[in-house]
Scaffold this active site. Structure first.
Site: not given
Length: 295
Positions: A9, A88, A113, A195, A244
Site C-alpha cells: 500500500q 505486506s 483483507r 501490523h 501477517q
C-alpha cells in the site's frame, strides 16, 4: 538468482495499469474479470480516479495487487522467478505470481483483507509513524516501555522502521525516540495501525477466508514477511499469511536472507519504485530494477 518483489500500500497513482489495459489483450481480459469479481469498476478509479479516491483502502489494495499481478502475467516467457517476496499486501501478489494462489482467489482475499482492515481502523482510532536513523533495538526498547499499544511494524531498511499503534502511545513514542537521537519520528497519513495487535479483528476475519482458500505448491520459494525466510510448503505459507496482519513486516531481514540464499537480481513488479529505493539502502551492491511491459 532472479528475485521478483511486489510493492504494498502507498505505491498507487492515478493512471496505473492503463498502458497494460490498452496494449495487452490478456491484461484487458484480467482487468475486466477483476471488475466482475469486485462488483465495482476498479479500472475506472485506477485509470481516471483522484488521489483521494485511490486512497480508500478497499480500492488501494486491489488496485496495487491488480497492477502487480497483471504486469507479471504480461511478461510471458520473460517471467521466470527463482524467488519472490512482497511487502505486506504485496505478499498476496507474490503468491499469485509463484502459483500458490489463482488470480481469482488472490483478488478475492485482497478485497476481503482491505474491507476487514478498514473495519478495524474504524473501530479504533490508531496510526503509524516512520522512525529514521535510529537503531532497531532502541526503537523496539522504547515501544516496549510505553503504556498502551505501540509496536515495531515495518522493518523497511536499515535506519527506517515504522511503528504502529494507539495515537497517544505513538505520540509518546515519537517524542522519546527523538530524544534518543532519531533523525525523524513522523506520523504517517494512514487510516490505522497496520501490523499491530489492533488489527486482531481483521486478522480473525481474514483467517477464515484464508482457511477456505486452496493453496497450491509454489513454482519457487516465497520469503514471507512474518518469518523472513524461504517457504515452499503450502500449509506453512497459509499459516504465515494468517499471522501477517498483526505481525511485523520483516522486509530488511527478508531481502538480506534472499541475498544470502543467492539472490543477485531483484525486479520490482507493480506501481512505483519504493522497493527499489529500499533495496539500495539494504545492499547497494545488488542489482535492482523495475519490470517493464513491452507491447
Amino acid at each position: 538468482m532472479k528475485a521478483y518483489i511486489f510493492p504494498g500500500q502507498g505505491a498507487q497513482f492515478s493512471g496505473m495499469g492503463l498502458d497494460l489495459y490498452n496494449n495487452s489483450p490478456l491484461a484487458k481480459e484480467l482487468f475486466d474479470k477483476a471488475n466482475e469479481i469486485l462488483g465495482f469498476e476498479i479500472t475506472k478509479i485506477m485509470f481516471e480516479g483522484t488521489a483521494e479516491e485511490l486512497k480508500q483502502t478497499k480500492v488501494t489494495q486491489p488496485a496495487i495487487f491488480l497492477h502487480s499481478v497483471i504486469l507479471a502475467k504480461t511478461l510471458g516467457e520473460d517471467f521466470k522467478p527463482e524467488m519472490v517476496a512482497g511487502h505486506s499486501l504485496g505478499e498476496l501478489s507474490a503468491l499469485v505470481a509463484n502459483g500458490v494462489l489463482t488470480f481469482e482467489d488472490g483478488l478475492t482475499l485482497v478485497s476481503k483483507r482491505a474491507l476487514a482492515m478498514q473495519k478495524a481502523c474504524e473501530a479504533q482510532e490508531s496510526t503509524m509513524a516512520a522512525v529514521l536513523a535510529l537503531d532497531d533495538a532502541i526503537v523496539e526498547e522504547v515501544c516496549a516501555s510505553i503504556d498502551g499499544v505501540v509496536v515495531a511494524a515495518n522493518y523497511n531498511c536499515p535506519g527506517q522502521l515504522v511503528i504502529s499503534g494507539e495515537i497517544a502511545a505513538i505520540d509518546t513514542a515519537c517524542e522519546i525516540l527523538k530524544e534518543k537521537g532519531a533523525k525523524r519520528a513522523l506520523k504517517l497519513p494512514v487510516g490505522g495501525a497496520f501490523h499491530s495487535p489492533l488489527m486482531e479483528p481483521a486478522r480473525e476475519e481474514l483467517a477464515a477466508a484464508i482457511e477456505a482458500t486452496t493453496f497450491s505448491n509454489p513454482i519457487c520459494p516465497v520469503y514471507q514477511n512474518v518469518v523472513a525466510k524461504a517457504v515452499t510448503e503450502p500449509t506453512e505459507i497459509k499459516e504465515n499469511l494468517r499471522a501477517q496482519l498483526t505481525a511485523p513486516v520483516r522486509w530488511t531481514q527478508s531481502i538480506q536472507q534472499m541475498i544470502a540464499d543467492g539472490g543477485t537480481e531483484f525486479i520490482e513488479v507493480g506501481p512505483g519504485k519504493v522497493l527499489q529505493g529500499l533495496m539500495r539502502s539494504i545492499d547497494r551492491n545488488v542489482a535492482a530494477s523495475g519490470a517493464e511491459f513491452k507491447s
